[in-house]
Design an enzyme around this catalytic site. Structure first.
Site, PDB file in Angstrom:
ATOM      1  N   ALA A 145       2.710   1.284   3.244  1.00 56.93           N
ATOM      2  CA  ALA A 145       2.995  -0.281   3.717  1.00 56.93           C
ATOM      3  C   ALA A 145       3.719  -0.633   2.788  1.00 56.93           C
ATOM      4  CB  ALA A 145       1.865  -0.936   4.068  1.00 56.93           C
ATOM      5  N   THR A 158      13.040  -4.846  -1.393  1.00 56.55           N
ATOM      6  CA  THR A 158      14.077  -4.090  -1.967  1.00 56.55           C
ATOM      7  C   THR A 158      15.139  -4.790  -1.395  1.00 56.55           C
ATOM      8  OG1 THR A 158      14.510  -2.868   0.375  1.00 56.55           O
ATOM      9  CG2 THR A 158      13.061  -1.832  -1.393  1.00 56.55           C
ATOM     10  N   GLU A 174       0.754  -1.035  -0.032  1.00 56.91           N
ATOM     11  CA  GLU A 174      -0.107   0.061  -0.114  1.00 56.91           C
ATOM     12  C   GLU A 174       0.919   0.995  -0.034  1.00 56.91           C
ATOM     13  OE1 GLU A 174      -2.542  -0.504   3.243  1.00 56.91           O
ATOM     14  OE2 GLU A 174      -3.631  -2.175   2.599  1.00 56.91           O
ATOM     15  N   ARG A 181      32.053  -3.510 -33.759  1.00 57.91           N
ATOM     16  CA  ARG A 181      32.599  -2.113 -33.506  1.00 57.91           C
ATOM     17  C   ARG A 181      34.263  -1.955 -33.601  1.00 57.91           C
ATOM     18  NH1 ARG A 181      31.512   3.163 -34.011  1.00 57.91           N
ATOM     19  NH2 ARG A 181      32.351   4.329 -32.432  1.00 57.91           N
ATOM     20  N   SER A 194       7.946  -1.672   2.257  1.00 56.28           N
ATOM     21  CA  SER A 194       8.799  -2.662   3.042  1.00 56.28           C
ATOM     22  C   SER A 194       8.144  -3.295   4.431  1.00 56.28           C
ATOM     23  CB  SER A 194      10.283  -1.981   3.405  1.00 56.28           C
ATOM     24  OG  SER A 194      10.815  -1.559   2.187  1.00 56.28           O
ATOM     25  N   THR A 229       1.464  -5.086  -9.840  1.00 58.15           N
ATOM     26  CA  THR A 229       1.581  -5.620 -11.162  1.00 58.15           C
ATOM     27  C   THR A 229       0.794  -6.259 -11.908  1.00 58.15           C
ATOM     28  OG1 THR A 229       4.108  -5.602 -10.366  1.00 58.15           O
ATOM     29  CG2 THR A 229       3.787  -6.597 -12.423  1.00 58.15           C
ATOM     30  N   GLU A 286       9.285  -6.907  -5.097  1.00 53.27           N
ATOM     31  CA  GLU A 286       9.194  -8.078  -4.303  1.00 53.27           C
ATOM     32  C   GLU A 286      10.253  -8.204  -2.990  1.00 53.27           C
ATOM     33  OE1 GLU A 286       8.614 -12.210  -5.274  1.00 53.27           O
ATOM     34  OE2 GLU A 286       7.358 -11.619  -7.245  1.00 53.27           O
TER      35      GLU A 286
HETATM   36  N1  CAA Z   1       7.284 -17.887   5.657  1.00 53.82           N
HETATM   37  C1  CAA Z   1       6.193 -17.700   6.141  1.00 53.82           C
HETATM   38  N2  CAA Z   1       6.087 -17.020   7.612  1.00 53.82           N
HETATM   39  C2  CAA Z   1       6.888 -15.922   7.802  1.00 53.82           C
HETATM   40  C3  CAA Z   1       8.061 -15.902   6.977  1.00 53.82           C
HETATM   41  C4  CAA Z   1       8.209 -16.691   5.842  1.00 53.82           C
HETATM   42  N3  CAA Z   1       9.086 -16.695   4.937  1.00 53.82           N
HETATM   43  N4  CAA Z   1       8.836 -14.733   7.470  1.00 53.82           N
HETATM   44  C5  CAA Z   1       8.165 -14.341   8.724  1.00 53.82           C
HETATM   45  N5  CAA Z   1       7.251 -15.223   8.781  1.00 53.82           N
HETATM   46  C6  CAA Z   1       6.141 -14.906   9.914  1.00 53.82           C
HETATM   47  C7  CAA Z   1       6.751 -14.839  11.235  1.00 53.82           C
HETATM   48  O1  CAA Z   1       7.087 -16.100  12.079  1.00 53.82           O
HETATM   49  C8  CAA Z   1       5.637 -14.097  12.071  1.00 53.82           C
HETATM   50  O2  CAA Z   1       4.724 -15.110  12.556  1.00 53.82           O
HETATM   51  P1  CAA Z   1       4.747 -15.271  13.995  1.00 53.82           P
HETATM   52  O3  CAA Z   1       4.067 -13.708  14.480  1.00 53.82           O
HETATM   53  O4  CAA Z   1       3.230 -16.149  14.283  1.00 53.82           O
HETATM   54  O5  CAA Z   1       5.869 -15.403  14.836  1.00 53.82           O
HETATM   55  C9  CAA Z   1       5.076 -13.407  10.908  1.00 53.82           C
HETATM   56  O6  CAA Z   1       5.216 -14.108   9.696  1.00 53.82           O
HETATM   57  C10 CAA Z   1       5.512 -11.677  10.847  1.00 53.82           C
HETATM   58  O7  CAA Z   1       6.824 -11.971  10.805  1.00 53.82           O
HETATM   59  P2  CAA Z   1       7.917 -10.741  11.094  1.00 53.82           P
HETATM   60  O8  CAA Z   1       7.581 -10.349  12.289  1.00 53.82           O
HETATM   61  O9  CAA Z   1       9.236 -11.109  10.827  1.00 53.82           O
HETATM   62  O10 CAA Z   1       7.250  -9.425  10.228  1.00 53.82           O
HETATM   63  P3  CAA Z   1       7.785  -8.065   9.921  1.00 53.82           P
HETATM   64  O11 CAA Z   1       6.852  -7.204  10.272  1.00 53.82           O
HETATM   65  O12 CAA Z   1       9.158  -7.744  10.688  1.00 53.82           O
HETATM   66  O13 CAA Z   1       8.424  -8.049   8.310  1.00 53.82           O
HETATM   67  C11 CAA Z   1       9.570  -8.477   6.405  1.00 53.82           C
HETATM   68  C12 CAA Z   1       9.057  -8.768   7.787  1.00 53.82           C
HETATM   69  C13 CAA Z   1      10.603  -9.282   6.045  1.00 53.82           C
HETATM   70  C14 CAA Z   1      10.195  -7.048   6.454  1.00 53.82           C
HETATM   71  C15 CAA Z   1       8.456  -8.449   5.258  1.00 53.82           C
HETATM   72  O14 CAA Z   1       7.415  -7.447   5.803  1.00 53.82           O
HETATM   73  C16 CAA Z   1       8.960  -8.082   4.025  1.00 53.82           C
HETATM   74  O15 CAA Z   1       9.319  -8.837   3.332  1.00 53.82           O
HETATM   75  N6  CAA Z   1       8.855  -6.883   3.547  1.00 53.82           N
HETATM   76  C17 CAA Z   1       8.847  -6.687   2.256  1.00 53.82           C
HETATM   77  C18 CAA Z   1       7.595  -6.568   1.536  1.00 53.82           C
HETATM   78  C19 CAA Z   1       7.591  -7.074  -0.028  1.00 53.82           C
HETATM   79  O16 CAA Z   1       8.373  -7.888  -0.293  1.00 53.82           O
HETATM   80  N7  CAA Z   1       6.833  -6.646  -0.657  1.00 53.82           N
HETATM   81  C20 CAA Z   1       6.829  -7.235  -2.081  1.00 53.82           C
HETATM   82  C21 CAA Z   1       5.465  -6.722  -2.634  1.00 53.82           C
HETATM   83  S1  CAA Z   1       4.757  -7.945  -3.939  1.00 53.82           S
HETATM   84  C22 CAA Z   1       5.680  -7.115  -5.400  1.00 53.82           C
HETATM   85  O17 CAA Z   1       6.607  -6.349  -5.356  1.00 53.82           O
HETATM   86  C23 CAA Z   1       5.422  -7.884  -6.540  1.00 53.82           C
HETATM   87  C24 CAA Z   1       5.508  -7.355  -7.905  1.00 53.82           C
HETATM   88  O18 CAA Z   1       5.305  -6.243  -8.123  1.00 53.82           O
HETATM   89  C25 CAA Z   1       5.829  -8.158  -9.047  1.00 53.82           C
END
Ligand code: CAA
Length: 387
Positions: free
Chosen positions: A132, A373, A129, A270, A134, A160, A371
């Site tokens: 929202a 940074t 969002e 070239r 990272s 996307t 996906e």
């Molecule tokens: N698989 C499953 N569960 C997971 C996990 C994983 N890989 N990693 C963490 N979790 C779980 C944790 O265990 C936790 O669960 P519990 O509370 O039950 O213990 C829960 O998920 C929350 O985990 P964190 O406390 O670690 O979460 P966080 O708020 O600190 O955030 C983060 C973690 C790694 C920063 C994550 O927010 C993140 O990856 N951010 C980046 C966002 C992103 O990649 N966005 C991409 C958008 S999609 C896109 O870009 C597509 C496109 O256009 C093509």
């Protein structure tokens, strides 16, 4: 004693040949115009569907090609070598549907995977969002249970293929105040009342793939469209990225390979100072570094893909989270370096749109951003190391 061969199988090599032939014939000639006009390449989509290459990962039981994770990487790589925007067709179809494959009921899987496999619908993923990115768990989009329906309100951003996809995996807050554990995942359809899209973002690269907001205004969907249990949506979202960051790595590899191949052809043609510039050691060293970085990233990506495949088939891999972040990070950093060097090797010509390398450089940049940074990838890797 027999050793398992540390290499893709013969079928993988054959698949690469097939995709490369299609990409050379039908995708590469369209890439510059698709970039220039910023129009989604429906002709490329149709060509991919005709060859069953638009969503290869969908299992056979849902009407798909049932390709393994490495085969999916190879398809995305070869399409990206010709046109990065087009490679988002198989990549985003995977991103949108992995949440279902991981967590949805059989009923949801059967209903939504078959049209994707059949080329009748594409599937996008809506996590981010405006505030929202990272910090994905900081999302505000709400889903409220009302009888046997959920009502969704909020705006997803940076989605996307928004608008061209029929289906969306949407993450929304169902239990406010519970953070990541209060988020659930849903299937939303483009035709659901209250769904609309923002204008197309004006981007640096991947211009032929629309990036738009998905706006949800009182969107009332059956509760059966919930993916998995209430409150499991954020975990499903992150578990999905463990598989699909590998496909972004694949996209980066393909872009980089396209730039390297073009550069090699160019430096042999070239001539300066009376000889081809490929005779100069300074140029040779650049090519060697480009190829070395690419091959290192490729091996890491293929290794991660093999782990993803095992994990998808009920054999959990403890290092998948680390490896998928490492592959995405390494391949996208390599692609940025390689495409920038490709522009340098072509000199002034490389800086113009007469040649494809400036497009490849612009397209490479997004692979370091979406996906997650590459700073987030490093955070994810460090968390795994220190756990
Ligand atoms: N698989 C499953 N569960 C997971 C996990 C994983 N890989 N990693 C963490 N979790 C779980 C944790 O265990 C936790 O669960 P519990 O509370 O039950 O213990 C829960 O998920 C929350 O985990 P964190 O406390 O670690 O979460 P966080 O708020 O600190 O955030 C983060 C973690 C790694 C920063 C994550 O927010 C993140 O990856 N951010 C980046 C966002 C992103 O990649 N966005 C991409 C958008 S999609 C896109 O870009 C597509 C496109 O256009 C093509």
């Amino acid at each position: 004693m027999s050793f398992p061969l540390y290499a893709p199988a013969e079928e993988h090599a054959m698949l690469r040949e097939t995709v490369r032939a299609l990409a050379d014939e039908k995708i590469a000639p369209r890439a510059a115009a698709a970039d220039e006009t910023e129009e989604f390449p429906w002709d490329v989509y149709k060509a991919l569907v005709a060859s069953d290459l638009h969503a290869v990962h969908v299992p056979e039981q849902y009407g798909g090609a049932g390709a393994d994770a490495l085969a999916t990487v190879i398809v995305i790589e070869e399409v990206a070598r010709a046109c990065a925007s087009s490679s988002l067709i198989p990549a985003v179809n995977k991103l949108g549907t992995v949440p279902l494959l991981l967590s949805a009921s059989e009923e949801l899987k059967a209903r939504y995977l078959a049209p994707v496999a059949g080329g009748e619908a594409m599937f996008s993923y809506a996590l981010s969002e405006a505030d929202a990115g990272s910090d994905a768990a900081g999302m505000k989009t709400r889903a409220v249970l009302d009888g046997d329906h959920y009502v969704l309100n909020g705006t997803k951003m940076w989605i996307t293929n928004a608008g061209v996809s029929e289906y969306y995996t949407v993450m929304a807050v169902t239990a406010p105040g519970e953070g990541a554990r209060g988020i659930s995942a849903f299937v939303v359809e483009k035709s659901d009342e209250g769904v609309s899209f923002g204008p197309k973002e004006k981007k640096l690269g991947i211009k032929a793939s629309p990036t738009r907001q998905v706006i949800l205004e009182n969107v009332r969907i059956p509760a059966s469209r919930l993916i998995g249990e209430p409150g499991s949506g954020f975990k499903t979202a992150l578990a999905t990225l463990d598989h699909t960051r590998i496909t972004i790595a694949a996209q980066a590899l393909g872009i980089a390979q396209g730039a390297l191949d073009f550069s090699i052809g160019y430096v042999k043609e070239r001539r300066q100072f009376g000889k081809p510039i490929s005779d100069f050691q300074g140029v040779q060293f650049m090519l060697a570094d480009m190829a070395m970085k690419l091959e290192a990233a490729r091996q890491l990506t293929y290794h991660a893909a093999a782990k993803s495949e095992l994990a998808m088939h009920g054999s959990p891999q403890k290092d998948l989270t680390f490896l998928s972040s490492a592959a995405k990070c390494a391949a996208s950093d390599a692609a940025m370096d390689i495409t920038t060097d490709a522009v340098q090797l072509l000199g002034g010509y490389g800086y113009t749109r007469e040649f494809p390398v400036e497009r490849m450089m612009r397209d490479a940049k997004i692979t370091q951003i979406y996906e997650g940074t590459n700073q987030i990838q490093r955070m994810v890797m460090a968390r795994q190391l220190l756990k």
